[in-house]
Structures are given as C-alpha cells and as structure tokens.
Design an enzyme around this catalytic site. Structure first.
Site, short mmCIF file in Angstrom:
data_model
loop_
_atom_site.label_atom_id
_atom_site.label_comp_id
_atom_site.label_asym_id
_atom_site.label_seq_id
_atom_site.Cartn_x
_atom_site.Cartn_y
_atom_site.Cartn_z
N ASP A 104 3.36 -0.86 11.74
CA ASP A 104 2.87 0.44 11.33
C ASP A 104 2.23 1.07 12.56
O ASP A 104 1.53 0.38 13.31
CB ASP A 104 1.84 0.31 10.21
CG ASP A 104 1.55 1.65 9.59
OD1 ASP A 104 2.13 1.95 8.53
OD2 ASP A 104 0.77 2.41 10.18
N SER A 155 5.97 7.52 13.20
CA SER A 155 5.97 6.21 12.54
C SER A 155 6.63 5.11 13.37
O SER A 155 7.44 5.35 14.26
CB SER A 155 6.73 6.38 11.23
OG SER A 155 7.11 5.15 10.73
N ARG A 158 8.51 3.10 11.72
CA ARG A 158 9.61 2.67 10.82
C ARG A 158 10.92 2.51 11.60
O ARG A 158 11.44 3.43 12.20
CB ARG A 158 9.76 3.64 9.65
CG ARG A 158 10.24 5.02 9.99
CD ARG A 158 10.15 5.97 8.79
NE ARG A 158 8.77 6.33 8.52
CZ ARG A 158 8.35 7.57 8.24
NH1 ARG A 158 9.20 8.55 8.13
NH2 ARG A 158 7.08 7.82 8.01
N ASP A 214 0.80 -1.23 0.00
CA ASP A 214 0.00 0.00 0.00
C ASP A 214 0.83 1.28 0.00
O ASP A 214 0.41 2.31 -0.51
CB ASP A 214 -0.94 0.02 1.22
CG ASP A 214 -0.22 -0.22 2.54
OD1 ASP A 214 1.01 -0.38 2.51
OD2 ASP A 214 -0.87 -0.24 3.59
N HIS A 215 2.05 1.23 0.55
CA HIS A 215 2.80 2.47 0.74
C HIS A 215 3.59 2.90 -0.49
O HIS A 215 4.01 4.05 -0.57
CB HIS A 215 3.77 2.32 1.90
CG HIS A 215 3.15 2.51 3.26
ND1 HIS A 215 2.17 1.69 3.74
CD2 HIS A 215 3.36 3.44 4.22
CE1 HIS A 215 1.82 2.10 4.95
NE2 HIS A 215 2.51 3.16 5.27
N ARG A 217 -1.87 12.44 10.14
CA ARG A 217 -0.62 13.16 10.44
C ARG A 217 -0.43 14.33 9.50
O ARG A 217 -0.83 14.24 8.34
CB ARG A 217 0.59 12.25 10.22
CG ARG A 217 0.69 11.21 11.19
CD ARG A 217 2.05 10.62 11.31
NE ARG A 217 1.93 9.77 12.47
CZ ARG A 217 2.34 8.52 12.54
NH1 ARG A 217 2.98 7.99 11.54
NH2 ARG A 217 2.15 7.85 13.63
C1 MIC Z 1 3.10 6.65 8.54
O1 MIC Z 1 1.90 6.89 8.52
O2 MIC Z 1 3.95 7.46 8.99
C2 MIC Z 1 3.59 5.33 8.01
C3 MIC Z 1 4.28 5.60 6.74
O3 MIC Z 1 2.49 4.50 7.75
C4 MIC Z 1 4.50 4.71 9.05
C5 MIC Z 1 5.17 3.47 8.61
C6 MIC Z 1 6.34 3.68 7.69
O4 MIC Z 1 7.10 4.63 7.86
O5 MIC Z 1 6.54 2.85 6.81
C7 MIC Z 1 3.81 4.42 10.37
O6 MIC Z 1 2.83 5.05 10.69
O7 MIC Z 1 4.31 3.59 11.15
FE1 SF4 Z 2 -0.66 4.74 5.02
FE2 SF4 Z 2 0.43 5.53 7.35
FE3 SF4 Z 2 -1.03 7.21 5.84
FE4 SF4 Z 2 -2.21 5.23 7.08
S1 SF4 Z 2 -1.14 6.95 8.05
S2 SF4 Z 2 -2.58 5.88 4.97
S3 SF4 Z 2 -0.69 3.61 6.94
S4 SF4 Z 2 0.92 6.29 5.30
#
Ligand code: MIC
Ligand code: SF4
Length: 756
Positions: free
Chosen positions: A160, A643, A645, A95-96, A448
């Site tokens: 995530d 995140s 990550r 998805d990302h 976010r």
């Molecule tokens: C996000 O919303 O910041 C992400 C991208 O989904 C991250 C995960 C990632 O950095 O791959 C998260 O929320 O953990």
């Molecule tokens: Fe994807 Fe993270 Fe955004 Fe949710 S908050 S849509 S998991 S990048």
C-alpha cells in the site's frame, strides 16, 4: 508482550555491531536513512558506498504488511513461487473492502457477507503461510501497524502506498507492489534504488489551529506530487520533536503524495510515550538503549546542508492551516487565502460532506482535537451545516475515543460513525445522491483527492485538510471558512467564534485495554486448504507469464496515448472494481478506462485499427492481443502516480500490452511494471511524445543488446508512410533486465524454487 518480540530483540541486540560495520566502510557521519538501509542490506558482503539516487541495492526487510485489496494478488503470486511459509513476520488487514452505507455495524455485517469468499481465501492463505490475519472491523492497515508492529530503526515493505506511515515511529516503511512484497515473503533480496535523502528541518511550535497535517499539506504544495520521487525524507529539529508520534505518522503517511520513497523521524521521547501507551514498553526500552543508532549523527543535524541532498526548513510558528485540492493533493491553499482563491476558480462554495478519519488522520489525538471543536460548537449552540462522517482508524482508537466521550459528541451533533476501514477514501461509499455528475464540494482529512476517487463523480471537488479544520468547516458548511476570524450565527441568532482546538495525543487513562483478542489478529489455525473456487468471479489462480521471445518489438499498434494526469486510479480504478482485485481477467476490464485519450479527449474510447472504429480500451487491447501483435501505451508525467496496486501493472500484461513509454514514471508503478515483465521506457526528449499519432505502428529495437546503459529506439511508423525514430531511455539494471527476459520477476523466484 509485543508481537514478534523475539525478532525485534534480536534486531536491537545486533544493531550496534551492524552499525559499527557500516561505519568502517562508510566513513562520513551517517543519516538515519543510511543507518537503516545499510544495516538491512541483503548481503553484508555487498556493503559499499551506494550512490544515492542512482545505484540499486538489495535489502532484507524485517516484516511485510498487506491490505485485503492488494493481499489477494500478493498471495496469489506467493502461491506460484511454490513456497509454503512466509520468511518474515507478515500481516494481512481487512480494511479496503468495506462499503460505507448505513453505519458501522450494518456495513461490517454486509462486508462479511459480500466478501466472505475473499476473506476466507485470505484467512486460509494466512493460516497456511504463517501470516497474521486482521479481520474486518479491526482497523486500517497503517494504524494497526503503527499500534502493533512498527519499531524504530526497522525496515518494512507494505502493499500500500501509505505504508511510510510507520515512519512516525522511526521505521523505514516503503510502499511496494505485491511482487516486491513477495521478495521479502520468500526471503529473496528486495531491490530498491538507493534513495536520495532530503532533510526537512522543523523549528518552532505549531499554533493552536495548526496541526501536523498542515506541515505535509504545505510541503505537498511546495514540492508537488512528484517532488520527492526516489527520495527518503528525514524530518528533524526541535519542531519535529515537539510533534506527537501519531502526528509524525500523519506527515510520513501523506509523504506518499510527494512521491517520497519513505519519510522518517529520528527516535525521540514522543515515540517512547507512544510505544508505552500501546503496550510495548519493552521495545521502548530497547530503542532507548540504542538511541544513537536510531537518529542521524549529530554532525548531520548540525550541518544538514552538507549531508542531505536537499534541505527544506519550515518554521512551525509561522505555519497556518491549509486546505489542499481539488483533484490533486498538491494544490495547496492557506486557509486565510481560500475565500479569494475559491471565488477565482469558481469552486463550489458549500461543503456538502465533511469526513474525518482515514489512515492519515484517525489517531486518538486527531479524534480528540476534532471532538473538542464539536464540543465547543455545541456549547455555543451551533448546528452542523454539512453532513459529518467519522471514520476511526482502528478498533483501539474507537474504543478509547468512546471511553473518553468523543464519539458521543460526534453523535450528539448529528455525525455518523462509519466502520474502522477505508470506506469513502477509496470509493467504497454509497453517497446516495441522485445526480452523480453535479458539481459539488466535499472536504476530508484523507490524503488523496483524485477525480472520481471518492464518489465516482468527476465533478466532485474534493479538498483535504486537518481534522480540526474539517470539524470547524462542518459547522460553517463553507469551503472558505477561517475559524480564527469568521464568526458563525448560532441557533439564538448570536454571532460566535469557535475556540481553539485542544486534545491529548494519548488517552489520559491509557488505551482501552480489553482483551487483545477483541481487536487483535485471529489466532493461527492450521488448515491446509487455500480456498479458490474455480468458478469464482472474485478469485482466479494466476498463470505464469511467457518469457520474452528474444526479438525486437515490430509493428505494434498504439493502444492509447494518455493525456495529462494518469494516476493508478485512472489506470485501474478502485471503488466498484475493488471486488475483482483477486481476479485478473475480470479486473482487466477496467484497464485505462479513466485515462483521457489524447486524440479525442474522451475516456475509454480509443481507435481500433482492426475494425476502424472507436472501442473501449480493454476491448481494443484484447483485439490486438488476440490478433497476435499486442500493443503499446504512451503517457505523460508521473505516470502511475498514487497507489501501489499492481493490478495497474498486471492488467497490461494480461491484455497484451508489451511496452509503456512515458515522459516520467511514478516509482512504485514503474517497479511494478518491470516486475511484471512489461517494458518501461521514457522519452529522452519529452517533446517526442507529441510525435505519436493515433494510428501509428510502433517498433522498439535494440532489445537484443538491452543493457543498463543502452538506449533503445522507438520507431513510429506513420500511416502516411513517414517515420520518426526516437531515442528512448530506461532505468533497468542487470537484474531487472533479467525480469524482462524471464517474463516477470516471479518466474525467476519460481524457477529457483523448482531447481532446488
Ligand atoms: C489508495 O489509497 O489508493 C489505496 C487504495 O490504499 C492503494 C492500494 C490499493 O489500490 O489497493 C494504495 O495507496 O496503495
Ligand atoms: Fe485506505 Fe488508502 Fe485511504 Fe489509507 S489512503 S484509508 S489505505 S484507501
């Protein structure tokens, strides 16, 4: 039949006896959090009264979910443990890595081409390890988990931070780094600090323009981005029961923006309806039969102050719509106050782009309510004033929304439908503007809004709101628009007021049935090769880290003293860097490049004492690593917010950073760093942060006696010959100290495996 039904049936069959056993030991009435956690202890022999907020306990999650951007490192780490099959049901979701550019179809096609190497790797690893693989286009991890895998009373980890979304179905779902996920995947104990438990009592009913999103927008404003750190949040009360299951999930999802370990709703009829609508009647029946084990005890609900560590109460009848932002999800403004506030702060007034969707707000109900605003606006001859993008959460929602005519409404108004993926939410967006430094405003329904996250422009003011508010704003084109009071001029020059939004929470005729295969996981093929090209720029096998050499850290140069907010987006940016998520060496080139250097106020410009010049953070870190000393990093509050990550925690290890000393850490990032063998310390006196000078050489002593209660000493050797000795604290327990000593937690799992 629901996926993994045997596991779920066994879980419910065993639940009454598991809870009985808990009650014998823990004699007070139980909260739902306690029921879930105690019934998932890794070893029931360790059942004891854990002290909330301080004791660590080990658990056995029922399942694991991973998304493509984090699954790569997770599976690369799983590979070095030497295991050949996942111990629990698990899934990977693509998805990302899909960039929003020219509409769903074309974007998916491009993603498949550009990311084929990564998708092939993930697919082959999944096939080898018995993990379900959800192909690109199937949807966003948290929507798919809610639709297919979550079940009341279960415990899961996910790589995530918005994994807690599954709390909308009464599952405790915790966002973790990949190394933590590997614990569950290898059947090893997964450790978590036993959380504090916060109760949020919701009373009354939402007014028409107000939605579940407004509850969490309001709460984020009340408690801040770190307010619920190390806490599970339980929602209850008649107001909680009045919310749809997906509305509950929205609240749990964005609980991540308050630092909560997880958020939860007790089992109720809204969950039954959702389970039934998504083809899981058998789970609904089992959950119903176990109802009393899937909610807090009645005594807790009738005297919540006695059983929760903290209690908030919100009267939904008094709640108004909110808009949060810019630059932080906890700056919360009630819509009626937006005009004054936006003018006061000089926020750009025009909402240039409006986006509806993401894992937070892309349910059938969200789309239906936003579409009702569009329908009303079109019938009143209004036209879009902002660019409108719709990002459905899953194929199932998209097909069902199509069937009910909602998507056609968006298209008719001039909106564009993007792929069922993260897209702009994580900076996977070609916005197509010439000046990417221009001050401007965009509004979305995501969770976010950190600086640069969406389009890379530090001056884009991003605001978060509900789908219905977002749709209304798209027709006014203004950030400060109150649809309940402000009229809009239509094409005939008449002033019109938008009608209140409406929409069912579930498709009246059921979700589009189709064949599950059209949007389910790929069937598990047996294939023995896990594909990693040794010359790849996107994937790189991991090399285990070296264990600690048994010595104190002496004379380490300061790499960077980060000033102010330092989220994981500042530490390891996503967007253009997502392509290197499987290649530690390449992605390490973004380490801390978004963090602000305290001494010169600049990003990615730090003093390199070996050359006497200013250089980038990664280059300077590498210079210190190759010189043989390594380096240390300092930061302020809630360091690593955002995140899950773990690249943000693996990169420092790769670049030779040995310790990170901050005023406070965000939960997931701190655990990730510990798991990677990096020393995480906090200033006992926050003011000591001020004593760190740009050219300091740092000692960290006391490591030989490193123990859970020991204080370590940070010595700042200043260039003028003076010193500051600073006491620093930590949150390590014995097990975590063993991770530090072993050079990371995975070395321990790996060593155990080789000893077998
Ligand atoms: C996000 O919303 O910041 C992400 C991208 O989904 C991250 C995960 C990632 O950095 O791959 C998260 O929320 O953990
Ligand atoms: Fe994807 Fe993270 Fe955004 Fe949710 S908050 S849509 S998991 S990048």
């Amino acid at each position: 039949m629901a996926y993994d039904f045997d596991m779920i049936r066994t879980f419910y069959n065993d639940l009454p006896s598991r809870i009985d056993r808990v009650r014998k030991q823990i004699v007070h009435p139980l909260t739902l959090t306690e029921k879930i956690l105690y019934s998932h202890l890794f070893d029931i022999k360790h059942l004891q009264h854990y002290k909330r907020g301080s004791d660590y306990a080990s658990f056995r999650p029922d399942r694991v979910a991973m998304q493509d951007a984090t699954a790569q490192m997770t599976l690369l780490q799983f590979m070095i443990t030497g295991r050949n099959h996942s111990s629990v049901p698990a899934s990977v979701h693509c998805d990302h890595l899909i960039t929003a550019n020219s509409g769903a179809e074309q974007d998916l096609k491009s993603a498949r081409e550009i990311n084929s190497e990564v998708y092939d790797f993930l697919r082959s690893a999944c096939n080898n390890y018995g993990i379900s693989f959800w192909k690109p286009g199937s949807g966003i991890i948290h929507q798919i988990v809610l639709e297919n895998y979550a079940f009341p009373g279960g415990l899961m980890t996910g790589t995530d931070s918005h994994t807690p979304n599954a709390g909308g179905l009464g599952m405790m779902a915790v966002g973790v780094g990949g190394a933590d996920a590997v614990d569950a995947l290898t059947g090893s104990p997964w450790e978590l600090r036993f959380p504090q438990i916060t109760g949020v009592k919701l009373t009354g009913r939402l007014n028409k323009w107000v939605s579940a999103k407004d509850i969490i927008l309001k709460i984020a404003g009340m408690v801040s981005v770190s307010g619920f750190t190390n806490s599970v949040v339980e929602y209850f009360g008649d107001g909680a029961e009045s919310l749809s299951c997906t509305g509950k999930a929205t609240i749990c999802n964005m609980g991540a923006e308050t630092g909560a370990t997880a958020s939860l709703f007790g089992f109720d009829e809204a969950m039954v309806s959702y389970l039934e609508a998504t083809g899981r009647k058998e789970i609904a029946d089992l959950a119903r039969a176990n109802r009393m084990h899937l909610r807090s005890d009645d005594e807790v609900y009738s005297d919540p102050a006695k059983y929760y560590d903290r209690l908030l109460e919100i009267d939904l009848g008094k709640l108004v719509s909110h808009i949060n932002g810019p630059f932080s999800p906890d700056i919360s403004t009630p819509v009626p106050e937006m005009k004054e506030k936006a003018a006061g702060f000089n926020w750009p007034a025009d909402a240039e782009v409006v986006m509806i969707g993401s894992c937070t707000n892309s349910s059938f109900e969200d789309i239906a309510r936003a579409a009702s605003v569009v329908k009303d606006a079109l019938s009143k001859k209004l036209v879009l004033k902002s660019k409108l993008l719709i990002i459905p959460g899953s194929e199932q929602v998209l097909l069902s929304a199509e069937e009910n005519g909602y998507m056609e409404l968006f298209r008719k108004a001039g909106g564009e439908i993007l792929a069922n993926a993260c897209g702009p939410c994580i900076g996977q967006w070609n916005r197509g503007v010439a000046d990417n430094n221009r001050s401007n405003t965009i509004i979305h329904t995501f969770n976010r809004n950190f600086a640069k996250r969406t389009d890379g422009n530090p001056n884009t003011h991003v605001f978060i709101t509900s789908p219905e508010m977002a749709a209304a704003i798209a027709f006014s084109g203004k950030l400060a628009f109150d649809p309940q009071n402000d009229k809009l001029m239509n094409e005939d020059g008449a002033e019109v007021l938008l009608s209140e939004p409406y929409g069912p929470d579930l498709p009246p005729g059921g979700f589009v049935s189709g064949t599950k295969d059209s949007f389910g996981p790929e069937s598990a093929l047996t294939e023995d090769i896990i594909r990693i090209d040794p010359h790849s720029q996107r994937l790189q096998a991991l090399v285990p880290l070296n264990p600690w050499d048994g010595k104190d850290f002496i004379n380490l140069p300061l790499l960077i003293k980060a000033k102010g907010k330092c989220t994981t987006d500042h530490i390891s940016m996503a967007g253009p860097w997502l392509k290197y998520r499987g290649h530690l060496e390449n992605i390490s080139e973004n380490y801390m490049t978004g963090a602000v250097n305290y001494f010169n106020g600049l990003s990615n410009s730090v003093f390199n004492r070996l050359t006497g010049n200013y250089d980038s953070v990664p280059a300077t870190a590498k210079a210190y690593r190759d010189y043989g000393t390594g380096s240390v990093v300092a930061g302020e509050e809630n360091f690593g917010e955002g995140s899950s990550r773990e690249h943000a925690a693996m990169e420092p290890g790769f670049l030779g950073v040995r310790a990170i000393i901050v005023k406070s850490f965000a939960r997931i990032h701190e655990t990730n760093l510990k798991k990677q063998g990096i020393l995480t310390l906090t200033f006992r006196e926050k003011g000591d942060y001020d004593k760190i000078r740009e050219d300091d050489m740092v000692d960290i002593t006391g490591l030989k006696d490193f123990s859970p209660l020991a204080t370590l000493t940070l010595t700042l050797n200043h260039s003028d010959g003076t010193k500051d000795n600073i006491p620093v604290t930590h949150t390590y327990n014995e097990i975590q100290i063993s991770w530090f000593k072993a050079g990371g937690a995975l070395n321990i799992i790996r060593n155990n495996e080789t000893m077998k």
